[in-house]
Write an enzyme that holds these catalytic residues in place. Structure first.
Site, PDB file in Angstrom:
ATOM      1  CG  LEU A  55      -2.052  -0.952   1.342  1.00 45.93           C
ATOM      2  CD1 LEU A  55      -2.751  -0.798   2.689  1.00 45.93           C
ATOM      3  CD2 LEU A  55      -3.047  -0.755   0.212  1.00 45.93           C
ATOM      4  CG  ASP A  56       0.583   4.206  -3.042  1.00 45.03           C
ATOM      5  OD1 ASP A  56       1.461   3.446  -3.475  1.00 45.03           O
ATOM      6  OD2 ASP A  56      -0.313   4.701  -3.750  1.00 45.03           O
ATOM      7  NE  ARG A  57       5.902   8.178   4.722  1.00 46.55           N
ATOM      8  CZ  ARG A  57       7.053   8.807   4.942  1.00 46.55           C
ATOM      9  NH1 ARG A  57       7.961   8.850   3.994  1.00 46.55           N
ATOM     10  NH2 ARG A  57       7.301   9.369   6.097  1.00 46.55           N
ATOM     11  CG  HIS A 111       0.521   6.770  -7.103  1.00 49.29           C
ATOM     12  ND1 HIS A 111       1.459   7.777  -7.268  1.00 49.29           N
ATOM     13  CD2 HIS A 111       0.912   6.091  -5.994  1.00 49.29           C
ATOM     14  CE1 HIS A 111       2.362   7.699  -6.310  1.00 49.29           C
ATOM     15  NE2 HIS A 111       2.050   6.687  -5.520  1.00 49.29           N
TER      16      HIS A 111
END
Length: 247
Positions: A53-55, A162
């Site tokens: 998962l993106d930060r 994204h």
């Protein structure tokens, strides 16, 4: 302590906090807290990430409990043999559910990908989305005295970098708190008025067939305090229950 939402002899799933990196990276040398190391120390054994998962994104994050299990499960994630459900707050009102089929060019990091090809073709990217709730707040971000926002449920059918953030931006409904693809006026309003300092994107549910028990598994991650406060402020219902279901 991380919130563990599921654990068996094969895997463990946590509710990843927003702003926390999944694992150590040379791109963020100053960081000292990582999900992978924190979870390892918490349960007393090594863990192997199956996806990322993106930060700035919170929600369901799954780790295998051995390298052999990871090797067996990784193809499931790589081939999208599961259903992912996200929730987000976006600018403006979206009136109806739809599916966006809009290819995305690969997003390259200036440092990590500096030797990668810059001219690659756009890749297929498909997102199903539907509006769940609306609000019009008495704060201006432009020419009108009020501003509209929408609570969205989204299911990515592909896994581009994204993807949800870029797809919502393409629809002119950027996700609140997105500092890369979003709108600074709305991000600032949420920081100053609603004390919200995070990307309002949450991986709320992940469902798939357990590769060992062959039973359906639905992993659900509850919403953090920022989300809960905004639900209360806007008069929105919590869009889904927070328990994990093993059928």
């Amino acid at each position: 302590m991380l919130e563990i939402i599921y654990q068996d002899e094969y895997m463990v799933a946590v509710n990843k906090p927003a702003g926390m990196l999944v694992h150590r990276s040379w791109l963020d040398k100053h960081e000292t807290q990582f999900v992978m190391q924190t979870l390892r120390d918490q349960i007393g054994q090594h863990v192997f990430p199956l996806h990322r998962l993106d930060r700035p994104t919170s929600g369901v994050l799954v780790f295998a409990l051995s390298s052999e299990i990871a090797a067996n499960m990784m193809p499931m994630f790589a081939q999208h043999e599961m259903q992912k459900t996200y929730h987000a707050i976006v600018r403006g009102w979206i009136e109806q559910a739809d599916v966006l089929d809009y290819p995305l060019k690969e997003e390259l990091d200036k440092i990590a990908d500096k030797f990668a090809r810059q001219d690659k073709e756009a890749q297929d990217a498909v997102t199903a989305y539907q509006p769940l709730a609306k609000v019009e707040v008495p704060h201006s971000t432009g020419q009108f005295p009020t501003t509209r926002y929408c609570l969205m449920e989204m299911q990515p059918k592909t896994g581009r970098k994204h993807q949800l953030r870029r797809h919502m931006a393409h629809l002119r409904h950027p996700i609140v708190g997105d500092t890369t693809h979003g709108d600074g006026k709305h991000n600032r309003l949420y920081r100053e008025v609603y004390d919200s300092h995070r990307l309002m994107l949450h991986a709320s549910e992940l469902s798939f067939i357990h590769p060992y028990t062959k039973q359906p598994l639905v992993l659900r991650a509850g919403f953090d305090h920022t989300w809960q406060r905004l639900f209360a402020t806007f008069g929105w219902d919590n869009p889904q229950p927070c328990e994990t279901v093993a059928k």
